[in-house]
Scaffold this motif. Structure first.
Motif, PDB file in Angstrom:
ATOM      1  N   ARG A 261      -3.273  16.701   1.286  1.00  9.76           N
ATOM      2  CA  ARG A 261      -4.481  15.870   1.103  1.00  9.76           C
ATOM      3  C   ARG A 261      -3.530  14.380   0.683  1.00  9.76           C
ATOM      4  O   ARG A 261      -4.188  14.498  -0.471  1.00  9.76           O
ATOM      5  N   ASN A 262      -3.305  13.390   2.182  1.00 10.90           N
ATOM      6  CA  ASN A 262      -2.791  13.156   1.621  1.00 10.90           C
ATOM      7  C   ASN A 262      -4.330  11.955   1.376  1.00 10.90           C
ATOM      8  O   ASN A 262      -5.208  11.514   2.259  1.00 10.90           O
ATOM      9  N   SER A 263      -3.694  10.378   0.971  1.00 12.04           N
ATOM     10  CA  SER A 263      -4.652   9.032   0.045  1.00 12.04           C
ATOM     11  C   SER A 263      -4.276   8.952   1.689  1.00 12.04           C
ATOM     12  O   SER A 263      -3.502   8.900   2.708  1.00 12.04           O
ATOM     13  N   PRO A 264      -6.553   8.265   2.001  1.00 11.06           N
ATOM     14  CA  PRO A 264      -6.297   7.563   3.020  1.00 11.06           C
ATOM     15  C   PRO A 264      -5.569   6.790   3.560  1.00 11.06           C
ATOM     16  O   PRO A 264      -5.212   6.028   4.834  1.00 11.06           O
ATOM     17  N   THR A 265      -5.647   5.463   2.816  1.00 12.17           N
ATOM     18  CA  THR A 265      -4.856   4.583   2.585  1.00 12.17           C
ATOM     19  C   THR A 265      -2.736   3.903   2.905  1.00 12.17           C
ATOM     20  O   THR A 265      -2.738   2.892   2.807  1.00 12.17           O
ATOM     21  N   SER A 266      -2.807   5.901   2.902  1.00  9.55           N
ATOM     22  CA  SER A 266      -1.427   5.440   2.176  1.00  9.55           C
ATOM     23  C   SER A 266      -0.507   5.631   3.221  1.00  9.55           C
ATOM     24  O   SER A 266       0.379   4.507   3.001  1.00  9.55           O
ATOM     25  N   GLY A 267      -0.845   4.896   4.356  1.00  9.95           N
ATOM     26  CA  GLY A 267       0.031   4.802   5.872  1.00  9.95           C
ATOM     27  C   GLY A 267      -0.345   3.660   5.864  1.00  9.95           C
ATOM     28  O   GLY A 267       1.045   3.262   6.332  1.00  9.95           O
ATOM     29  N   ILE A 268      -1.640   3.032   6.138  1.00  6.65           N
ATOM     30  CA  ILE A 268      -1.724   1.669   5.777  1.00  6.65           C
ATOM     31  C   ILE A 268      -0.792   0.577   5.073  1.00  6.65           C
ATOM     32  O   ILE A 268       0.046  -0.211   5.049  1.00  6.65           O
ATOM     33  N   CYS A 269      -1.187   1.651   4.010  1.00  2.00           N
ATOM     34  CA  CYS A 269       0.031   0.383   2.784  1.00  2.00           C
ATOM     35  C   CYS A 269       1.312   0.715   2.965  1.00  2.00           C
ATOM     36  O   CYS A 269       2.625   0.029   3.282  1.00  2.00           O
ATOM     37  N   PHE A 270       1.743   2.197   3.877  1.00  2.00           N
ATOM     38  CA  PHE A 270       3.210   2.156   4.034  1.00  2.00           C
ATOM     39  C   PHE A 270       3.447   0.795   5.286  1.00  2.00           C
ATOM     40  O   PHE A 270       4.311   0.614   5.121  1.00  2.00           O
ATOM     41  N   ASP A 271       2.658   1.012   5.947  1.00  2.00           N
ATOM     42  CA  ASP A 271       3.238   0.303   7.444  1.00  2.00           C
ATOM     43  C   ASP A 271       3.404  -1.888   6.473  1.00  2.00           C
ATOM     44  O   ASP A 271       4.034  -1.790   6.908  1.00  2.00           O
ATOM     45  N   CYS A 272       2.141  -1.549   5.907  1.00  2.00           N
ATOM     46  CA  CYS A 272       2.581  -3.192   4.845  1.00  2.00           C
ATOM     47  C   CYS A 272       3.777  -3.482   4.108  1.00  2.00           C
ATOM     48  O   CYS A 272       4.712  -3.936   3.991  1.00  2.00           O
ATOM     49  N   ALA A 273       4.752  -2.204   3.373  1.00  2.00           N
ATOM     50  CA  ALA A 273       5.489  -2.004   2.860  1.00  2.00           C
ATOM     51  C   ALA A 273       6.897  -1.903   3.402  1.00  2.00           C
ATOM     52  O   ALA A 273       7.856  -3.626   3.107  1.00  2.00           O
ATOM     53  N   VAL A 274       6.626  -1.759   4.895  1.00  2.00           N
ATOM     54  CA  VAL A 274       8.212  -1.439   5.522  1.00  2.00           C
ATOM     55  C   VAL A 274       8.467  -2.591   6.213  1.00  2.00           C
ATOM     56  O   VAL A 274       9.193  -3.164   6.489  1.00  2.00           O
ATOM     57  N   ARG A 275       7.040  -3.595   6.424  1.00  2.00           N
ATOM     58  CA  ARG A 275       7.066  -4.868   7.028  1.00  2.00           C
ATOM     59  C   ARG A 275       7.854  -5.956   5.815  1.00  2.00           C
ATOM     60  O   ARG A 275       9.133  -6.866   6.621  1.00  2.00           O
ATOM     61  N   VAL A 276       7.327  -5.726   4.823  1.00  2.00           N
ATOM     62  CA  VAL A 276       7.208  -6.493   3.761  1.00  2.00           C
ATOM     63  C   VAL A 276       9.696  -6.501   3.653  1.00  2.00           C
ATOM     64  O   VAL A 276       9.582  -6.999   3.577  1.00  2.00           O
ATOM     65  N   ILE A 277       9.684  -5.747   3.656  1.00  2.00           N
ATOM     66  CA  ILE A 277      11.384  -4.925   3.319  1.00  2.00           C
ATOM     67  C   ILE A 277      12.507  -5.270   4.798  1.00  2.00           C
ATOM     68  O   ILE A 277      13.297  -6.440   4.226  1.00  2.00           O
TER      69      ILE A 277
END
Length: 363
Positions: A261-277
């Motif tokens: 039951r993962n967080s609904p926003t975890s995927g969105i946050c992950f994409d943003c974090a990858v783009r920053v790196i």
């Protein structure tokens, strides 16, 4: 006749030389504005070569200073803390010289000053708004007014650019300290998730990721293409923003691929974090990374992943039942950022995040 011909040819040569000087001066001024706009406005899309190479040369000098001294982490951090103000002032100094030489060439090319040295001095007088030396010709006075306006604009620009950069540096430092406070001296994604689940705060994770999404989105759209921001270190000498951000990405990768039951926003946050790196890696002109890589080359081994799953299950976290599918999804997610994190850590002489630390206990 020969003497007159020489005079005639030398007159044309001087006209051509002054025209060339005027064109070169106009190009210098144009490039100044282009560099300024790239750094302050378009940095999320276009990296400025001038700012990059000024920062890179200075960074090499700081690296040489640090690597050749037998000093500890705090002393090293104290020296590197001077990098970003020195780099910023160096970029400003290069901009100043670029405009001064540009208008100096324009002054000489338009005959506002007969001597080139006088033309450069008049340019510096106008740019610094001191006005101690102004050409007497109408063209020279017009150029002095334009250059004086540029000098005032540069001052106003700095007063508007610096506060935003300083606020971003401060916020990034707070975020890094936030991660270290919850994971200990060796940040790990597993440790960060366990801190929440072991303390009965698993329901807050969605809000945490949503808050970090806002931060990462702002960082990706604002200053993540500035090499200066990559090199700026946190206040604590024992903390690394690369290590902290890598650990947070590990937590996001586990949350999106392995937690049932993962967080609904975890995927969105992950994409943003990858783009920053990826932006940081691009800003530092990192080694090109092949987008197609074999799973066998992944930095995290299957046994480490299974150990992380065991610890999460022991904390009462429901995981995806099909572990093989979860593992394959985790591989795909982790490989989208692991090479960038490893390269940045090596370039900045920082540690890479451990995937899990079985010796760490929840805070």
């Amino acid at each position: 006749m020969t003497f007159l011909a020489l005079q005639f040819s030398s007159g044309y040569f001087e006209i051509a030389l002054r025209a060339l000087a005027g064109g070169l001066g106009a190009f210098f001024v144009f490039y100044f504005f282009k560099s300024l706009i790239r750094v302050g406005i378009l940095n999320q899309r276009f990296q400025d070569p001038l700012a990059f190479w000024v920062g890179r040369v200075l960074f090499r000098g700081f690296q040489f200073r640090v690597r050749n001294l037998p000093i500890g982490a705090e002393q090293r951090n104290g020296i590197m803390a001077w990098y970003w103000p020195c780099a910023l002032m160096s970029v400003i100094a290069v901009w100043f010289l670029l405009v001064m030489m540009g208008f100096g060439l324009l002054n000489w090319g338009f005959r506002a000053d007969k001597e080139f040295t006088d033309a450069v001095i008049s340019s510096g007088s106008a740019l610094s708004t001191l006005g101690f030396s102004t050409p007497v010709s109408l063209t020279g006075k017009v150029l002095a007014i334009i250059e004086g306006a540029i000098g005032l604009f540069l001052v106003v620009y700095l007063f508007t650019f610096l506060p935003g950069l300083i606020d971003l540096i401060s916020e990034r430092g707070n975020r890094v300290a936030w991660i270290y406070a919850r994971t200990g001296p060796s940040p790990s994604g597993v440790g960060l998730l366990l801190w929440y689940y072991d303390n009965g705060r698993g329901g807050e994770i969605d809000g945490v990721f949503e808050d970090w999404e806002v931060f990462y989105r702002k960082l990706a759209q604002a200053r993540s293409f500035l090499p200066i921001l990559c090199v700026i270190r946190p206040l604590n000498a024992n903390e690394s923003w690369v290590c902290a951000f890598g650990a947070f990405l590990d937590a996001l990768a586990l949350e999106t691929t392995t937690v049932a039951r993962n967080s609904p926003t975890s995927g969105i946050c992950f994409d943003c974090a990858v783009r920053v790196i990826q932006n940081f890696h691009s800003a530092m002109r990192g080694t090109p990374i092949n987008p197609v890589r074999s799973p066998e080359l992944m930095h995290v081994e299957r046994r480490e992943y299974e150990e992380a799953c065991r610890r999460l299950e022991a904390a009462g976290v429901a995981l995806v039942k099909d572990r093989e599918v979860a593992w394959k999804n985790f591989i795909q997610a982790h490989m989208s950022y692991e090479e960038e994190v490893a390269w940045l850590a090596a370039a900045l002489a920082d540690p890479t995040p451990v995937f899990h630390d079985s010796s760490a206990s929840p805070h």
